[in-house]
Design a protein around this motif. Structure first.
Motif, PDB file in Angstrom:
ATOM      1  N   SER A   1      21.342  11.696 -11.052  1.00 37.97           N
ATOM      2  CA  SER A   1      21.206  12.575  -9.899  1.00 37.97           C
ATOM      3  C   SER A   1      20.001  12.151  -9.061  1.00 37.97           C
ATOM      4  O   SER A   1      18.992  11.675  -9.590  1.00 37.97           O
ATOM      5  N   ALA A   2      20.128  12.375  -7.746  1.00 39.13           N
ATOM      6  CA  ALA A   2      19.017  12.064  -6.843  1.00 39.13           C
ATOM      7  C   ALA A   2      17.995  13.199  -6.790  1.00 39.13           C
ATOM      8  O   ALA A   2      16.901  13.017  -6.255  1.00 39.13           O
ATOM      9  N   TYR A   3      18.345  14.352  -7.362  1.00 38.31           N
ATOM     10  CA  TYR A   3      17.519  15.548  -7.203  1.00 38.31           C
ATOM     11  C   TYR A   3      16.607  15.774  -8.408  1.00 38.31           C
ATOM     12  O   TYR A   3      17.064  15.853  -9.542  1.00 38.31           O
ATOM     13  N   ALA A   4      15.331  15.916  -8.142  1.00 36.25           N
ATOM     14  CA  ALA A   4      14.358  16.123  -9.210  1.00 36.25           C
ATOM     15  C   ALA A   4      14.680  17.360 -10.031  1.00 36.25           C
ATOM     16  O   ALA A   4      14.461  17.385 -11.248  1.00 36.25           O
ATOM     17  N   SER A   5      15.214  18.383  -9.387  1.00 35.27           N
ATOM     18  CA  SER A   5      15.509  19.636 -10.084  1.00 35.27           C
ATOM     19  C   SER A   5      16.613  19.483 -11.127  1.00 35.27           C
ATOM     20  O   SER A   5      16.795  20.348 -11.976  1.00 35.27           O
ATOM     21  N   ASP A   6      17.357  18.374 -11.084  1.00 33.05           N
ATOM     22  CA  ASP A   6      18.446  18.154 -12.048  1.00 33.05           C
ATOM     23  C   ASP A   6      17.961  17.536 -13.357  1.00 33.05           C
ATOM     24  O   ASP A   6      18.744  17.380 -14.288  1.00 33.05           O
ATOM     25  N   TYR A   7      16.690  17.167 -13.421  1.00 34.29           N
ATOM     26  CA  TYR A   7      16.159  16.497 -14.603  1.00 34.29           C
ATOM     27  C   TYR A   7      15.461  17.489 -15.512  1.00 34.29           C
ATOM     28  O   TYR A   7      14.668  18.306 -15.066  1.00 34.29           O
ATOM     29  N   ASN A   8      15.763  17.386 -16.794  1.00 40.82           N
ATOM     30  CA  ASN A   8      15.299  18.373 -17.764  1.00 40.82           C
ATOM     31  C   ASN A   8      13.936  18.030 -18.361  1.00 40.82           C
ATOM     32  O   ASN A   8      13.203  18.920 -18.768  1.00 40.82           O
ATOM     33  N   TYR A   9      13.645  16.738 -18.454  1.00 45.00           N
ATOM     34  CA  TYR A   9      12.438  16.299 -19.144  1.00 45.00           C
ATOM     35  C   TYR A   9      11.641  15.379 -18.234  1.00 45.00           C
ATOM     36  O   TYR A   9      12.213  14.505 -17.569  1.00 45.00           O
ATOM     37  N   TRP A  10      10.332  15.561 -18.252  1.00 48.12           N
ATOM     38  CA  TRP A  10       9.428  14.814 -17.389  1.00 48.12           C
ATOM     39  C   TRP A  10       8.221  14.328 -18.175  1.00 48.12           C
ATOM     40  O   TRP A  10       7.749  15.004 -19.094  1.00 48.12           O
TER      41      TRP A  10
ATOM     42  N   PRO B   1       0.813  -1.222   0.000  1.00 50.69           N
ATOM     43  CA  PRO B   1       0.000   0.000   0.000  1.00 50.69           C
ATOM     44  C   PRO B   1       0.844   1.269   0.000  1.00 50.69           C
ATOM     45  O   PRO B   1       0.443   2.276  -0.609  1.00 50.69           O
ATOM     46  N   GLU B   2       1.983   1.229   0.646  1.00 51.28           N
ATOM     47  CA  GLU B   2       2.843   2.422   0.685  1.00 51.28           C
ATOM     48  C   GLU B   2       3.512   2.726  -0.652  1.00 51.28           C
ATOM     49  O   GLU B   2       4.158   3.764  -0.797  1.00 51.28           O
ATOM     50  N   ASP B   3       3.357   1.848  -1.636  1.00 54.52           N
ATOM     51  CA  ASP B   3       3.852   2.146  -2.987  1.00 54.52           C
ATOM     52  C   ASP B   3       2.852   2.991  -3.783  1.00 54.52           C
ATOM     53  O   ASP B   3       3.156   3.425  -4.900  1.00 54.52           O
ATOM     54  N   THR B   4       1.688   3.215  -3.212  1.00 49.99           N
ATOM     55  CA  THR B   4       0.672   4.017  -3.894  1.00 49.99           C
ATOM     56  C   THR B   4       1.176   5.437  -4.114  1.00 49.99           C
ATOM     57  O   THR B   4       1.604   6.107  -3.177  1.00 49.99           O
ATOM     58  N   ALA B   5       1.150   5.874  -5.365  1.00 41.22           N
ATOM     59  CA  ALA B   5       1.673   7.197  -5.726  1.00 41.22           C
ATOM     60  C   ALA B   5       1.462   7.416  -7.214  1.00 41.22           C
ATOM     61  O   ALA B   5       1.123   6.484  -7.948  1.00 41.22           O
ATOM     62  N   VAL B   6       1.699   8.640  -7.644  1.00 46.59           N
ATOM     63  CA  VAL B   6       1.851   8.917  -9.073  1.00 46.59           C
ATOM     64  C   VAL B   6       3.327   8.716  -9.403  1.00 46.59           C
ATOM     65  O   VAL B   6       4.199   9.263  -8.728  1.00 46.59           O
ATOM     66  N   TYR B   7       3.566   7.914 -10.423  1.00 45.29           N
ATOM     67  CA  TYR B   7       4.929   7.594 -10.837  1.00 45.29           C
ATOM     68  C   TYR B   7       5.282   8.389 -12.092  1.00 45.29           C
ATOM     69  O   TYR B   7       4.518   8.409 -13.069  1.00 45.29           O
ATOM     70  N   TYR B   8       6.443   9.030 -12.044  1.00 44.44           N
ATOM     71  CA  TYR B   8       6.936   9.844 -13.147  1.00 44.44           C
ATOM     72  C   TYR B   8       8.291   9.313 -13.621  1.00 44.44           C
ATOM     73  O   TYR B   8       9.104   8.868 -12.808  1.00 44.44           O
ATOM     74  N   CYS B   9       8.540   9.417 -14.911  1.00 41.12           N
ATOM     75  CA  CYS B   9       9.901   9.199 -15.395  1.00 41.12           C
ATOM     76  C   CYS B   9      10.470  10.548 -15.813  1.00 41.12           C
ATOM     77  O   CYS B   9       9.736  11.449 -16.232  1.00 41.12           O
ATOM     78  N   ALA B  10      11.782  10.658 -15.664  1.00 42.70           N
ATOM     79  CA  ALA B  10      12.470  11.907 -15.956  1.00 42.70           C
ATOM     80  C   ALA B  10      13.821  11.598 -16.578  1.00 42.70           C
ATOM     81  O   ALA B  10      14.417  10.544 -16.298  1.00 42.70           O
ATOM     82  N   ALA B  11      14.315  12.514 -17.407  1.00 45.15           N
ATOM     83  CA  ALA B  11      15.538  12.275 -18.154  1.00 45.15           C
ATOM     84  C   ALA B  11      16.538  13.412 -17.972  1.00 45.15           C
ATOM     85  O   ALA B  11      16.158  14.585 -17.868  1.00 45.15           O
ATOM     86  N   ARG B  12      17.809  13.028 -17.945  1.00 41.37           N
ATOM     87  CA  ARG B  12      18.893  14.004 -17.971  1.00 41.37           C
ATOM     88  C   ARG B  12      20.073  13.370 -18.668  1.00 41.37           C
ATOM     89  O   ARG B  12      20.177  12.141 -18.768  1.00 41.37           O
ATOM     90  N   ARG B  13      21.020  14.230 -19.121  1.00 46.29           N
ATOM     91  CA  ARG B  13      22.120  13.727 -19.937  1.00 46.29           C
ATOM     92  C   ARG B  13      23.238  13.090 -19.140  1.00 46.29           C
ATOM     93  O   ARG B  13      23.842  12.114 -19.571  1.00 46.29           O
ATOM     94  N   TYR B  14      23.565  13.665 -17.971  1.00 50.79           N
ATOM     95  CA  TYR B  14      24.816  13.265 -17.335  1.00 50.79           C
ATOM     96  C   TYR B  14      24.598  12.735 -15.940  1.00 50.79           C
ATOM     97  O   TYR B  14      24.560  13.481 -14.971  1.00 50.79           O
ATOM     98  N   GLY B  15      24.474  11.422 -15.812  1.00 51.68           N
ATOM     99  CA  GLY B  15      24.462  10.790 -14.520  1.00 51.68           C
ATOM    100  C   GLY B  15      23.099  10.686 -13.876  1.00 51.68           C
ATOM    101  O   GLY B  15      22.147  11.373 -14.261  1.00 51.68           O
TER     102      GLY B  15
END
Length: 123
Positions: free
Chosen positions: A104-113, A88-102
């Motif tokens: 990163s753990a930070y959402a703000s580092d991803y350019n495309y969502w 039940p704790e997996d319940t959420a909206v799941y997003y994929c995101a892309a970046r060029r280099y590595g």
């Protein structure tokens, strides 16, 4: 410009499985690192798993290790998240995101969502 579209979410009982897909359009998909994030109501966005551009390496949040598997098929411009033993704790909206280099753990580092896909684990 890279566009991402998630699919595969839905309602599943605890202990069940789902496979999410993140389909990309645009150029150079093979050059991008892809991370799955999730966000539950009232909670911060959480990084779930990331895969390198070649698919040779990946990482997982402690909460999903041993249950989720990330993979990619660069010929199909798609990344997958196989989710087993769902809770039940997996319940959420799941997003994929892309970046060029590595991975990163930070959402703000991803350019495309993507727009997200809802996963609900409930009996």
């Amino acid at each position: 410009q890279l566009q991402l579209v998630e699919s595969g979410g839905g309602l599943v009982q605890p202990g069940g499985s789902l496979r999410l897909s993140c389909a990309a359009s645009g150029f150079n998909f093979y050059a991008y690192y892809i991370r799955w994030f999730r966000q539950a109501p009232g909670k911060e966005r959480e990084g779930v798993s990331c895969i390198s551009s070649s698919g040779s390496s990946s990482d997982y949040a402690d909460s999903v290790k041993g249950r989720f598997t990330i993979s990619r098929d660069n010929a199909k411009n798609t990344v997958y998240l196989q989710m087993n033993s769902l809770r039940p704790e997996d319940t959420a909206v799941y997003y994929c995101a892309a970046r060029r280099y590595g991975c990163s753990a930070y959402a703000s580092d991803y350019n495309y969502w993507g727009q997200g896909t809802q996963v609900t684990v409930s009996s």
